[in-house]
Design an enzyme around this catalytic site. Structure first.
Site, PDB file in Angstrom:
ATOM      1  N   ASN A 103     -69.723  41.104  23.863  1.00 22.38           N
ATOM      2  CA  ASN A 103     -68.533  41.811  24.540  1.00 22.38           C
ATOM      3  C   ASN A 103     -67.355  41.119  24.385  1.00 22.38           C
ATOM      4  O   ASN A 103     -67.319  39.897  23.642  1.00 22.38           O
ATOM      5  CB  ASN A 103     -68.945  41.961  26.120  1.00 22.38           C
ATOM      6  CG  ASN A 103     -69.221  40.447  26.740  1.00 22.38           C
ATOM      7  OD1 ASN A 103     -68.241  39.583  26.772  1.00 22.38           O
ATOM      8  ND2 ASN A 103     -70.368  40.402  27.153  1.00 22.38           N
ATOM      9  N   PHE A 104     -66.201  41.446  24.838  1.00 21.25           N
ATOM     10  CA  PHE A 104     -64.838  40.719  24.516  1.00 21.25           C
ATOM     11  C   PHE A 104     -64.478  39.546  25.174  1.00 21.25           C
ATOM     12  O   PHE A 104     -63.387  39.071  25.485  1.00 21.25           O
ATOM     13  CB  PHE A 104     -63.818  41.627  24.663  1.00 21.25           C
ATOM     14  CG  PHE A 104     -63.921  42.901  23.464  1.00 21.25           C
ATOM     15  CD1 PHE A 104     -63.694  42.485  22.275  1.00 21.25           C
ATOM     16  CD2 PHE A 104     -64.058  44.119  23.940  1.00 21.25           C
ATOM     17  CE1 PHE A 104     -63.690  43.590  21.338  1.00 21.25           C
ATOM     18  CE2 PHE A 104     -63.993  45.322  23.044  1.00 21.25           C
ATOM     19  CZ  PHE A 104     -63.960  44.939  21.557  1.00 21.25           C
TER      20      PHE A 104
END
Ligand code: C5P
Length: 401
Positions: free
Chosen positions: A210-211
């Site tokens: 994920n970011f």
């Protein structure tokens, strides 16, 4: 004990109390500080440089250049090196030069370059001390943010009795120690902190991630350590590093590894802050060989749920421990936050919404609200701030719990 590792510039000026500088250095070094003496020419009439350098382990700096070698001393570098500058004894003349910026020697030049807090311990005869000029100069210095260590009253070198004796070295060290101890509001607390993303391997070269950048969690780690806490930072893969010696970093990759590290450390901690973006799912059967394009069987990857770390700690938590979660939402942030707060048995949850500009992943800013499990506190909202300032808000809040 707050002076350990601190860099102190000791400015010595030309007063008889300069003989006490040796004791002052001895005490500072004993407390763990590193001392660099910057003395005026007049100071060295009262105390020999060899005495000072033997005690500090560093050559005394007095002139801009060393006469025989031509070596230049950078007042800027010394000023930046320092955690504090102490001028003791500070004569009427040096106080006047400092107040008005008369940088005609190394000491006053260093003072003007120093970014660290500055302390002066005046020492002079009682009439000089009582003179309106001295009073005015000290008031000007105090207004500039200089800390004045007030002189004591007693017998002076002139045998007159009055105010003007430099404060005793023991007392000066006490003042500095208290200054560096200030703000250690989390001293003695042990904090477990998760940060960053987790990555869940599909095969040796691919993963689900994920970011999350980890910036928010790392900012909390640094701020908590600065407040004196011992921080165990369980971090997923990020490009960040930690600088404070109070932080122990435990590197993990997957949600499962993060879960195991947290369960291991939580019983020894007072507070747990769950700032990581843990993957909710992980591949059920990660391959140990790279999946080839021609392998037609991989049309889908079966996923299984990762353990919920926050919820697990919520079940383990004793009445002495506090557990704080995060909720990053795209919609209905507050309602979702409330639901997580109660489901995971948290004491508070920090909510941020990706709908707010400047909040969320990767940015250097964040905009948060904190919901408390205590209904009398309910919800506190904050404006958009840097992640460092948000970290301070979150820890201020936790301190109230
Ligand atoms: O349920 P959700 O993932 O939105 O909850 C967010 C909070 O729960 C965060 O504090 C996050 O660090 C924590 N969490 C966790 N373990 C998971 C999932 C979320 O600790 N597997």
């Amino acid at each position: 004990m707050n002076l350990k590792g601190k860099h102190i510039i000791l400015g010595i000026t030309g007063g008889i109390a300069a003989y006490k500088s040796a004791t002052l250095i001895r005490l500072l070094v004993k407390a763990g500080a590193e001392v660099q003496v910057v003395a005026t020419a007049a100071a060295l009439e009262f105390i020999r440089p060899v005495t000072l350098s033997a005690l500090t382990g560093k050559p005394v700096i007095s002139e801009f250049f060393t006469a025989n070698t031509g070596e230049w001393h950078s007042h800027v570098d010394i000023g930046l090196w320092a955690d504090a500058m102490v001028i003791a004894p500070a004569t009427a003349c040096t106080l006047a030069k400092m107040a008005t910026g008369v940088a005609d020697n190394m000491l006053v030049t260093t003072y003007l370059s120093a970014k660290a807090p500055v302390f002066v311990a005046p020492a002079m005869d009682l009439d000089m001390m009582a003179h309106p000029t001295t009073t005015r100069n000290l008031a000007m210095l105090a207004a500039d943010g200089v800390h004045v260590i007030e002189p004591a009253s007693g017998e002076l070198a002139s045998h007159l009795v009055g105010r003007g004796r430099m404060e005793e070295p023991e007392k000066i060290v006490e003042v500095l120690d208290a200054f560096f101890g200030k703000g250690k509001t989390m001293q003695g607390k042990r904090i477990l902190l998760t940060a960053g993303p987790t990555i869940e391997r599909i095969d040796p070269v691919r993963y689900i991630g994920n970011f999350s950048s980890g910036k928010m969690g790392y900012a909390i780690a640094e701020e908590a350590a600065r407040r004196g806490a011992e921080v165990i930072l369980v971090s997923g893969p990020t490009s960040l590093s930690v600088s404070h010696p109070g932080i122990t970093k435990v590197d993990v990759e997957s949600g499962r590894e993060m879960y195991e590290a947290c369960l291991k450390h939580f019983p020894q901690c007072d507070i747990a802050i769950m700032a990581a973006a843990v993957a909710d799912y992980t591949p059920a059967e990660p391959r140990d060989k790279k999946i080839k394009r021609e392998h037609e069987d991989v049309e889908s990857i079966r996923l299984v749920k990762n353990p919920d770390i926050a919820a697990a700690l919520g079940r383990e938590k004793t009445s002495e421990q506090k557990l704080i979660g995060f909720a990053l939402e795209t919609d209905s942030a507050i309602d979702n936050g409330r639901e997580k707060l109660s489901r995971k048995n948290l004491d508070a949850i920090v909510v941020n919404s990706l709908a707010d500009a400047g909040a969320g992943f990767g940015t250097d800013t964040n905009k948060i609200s904190i919901i408390s499990a205590d209904p009398s506190q309910d919800i506190t909202t904050y404006p958009l701030k840097s992640k460092d300032a948000v970290a301070a808000d979150i820890l201020d809040y936790i301190e109230t719990l």
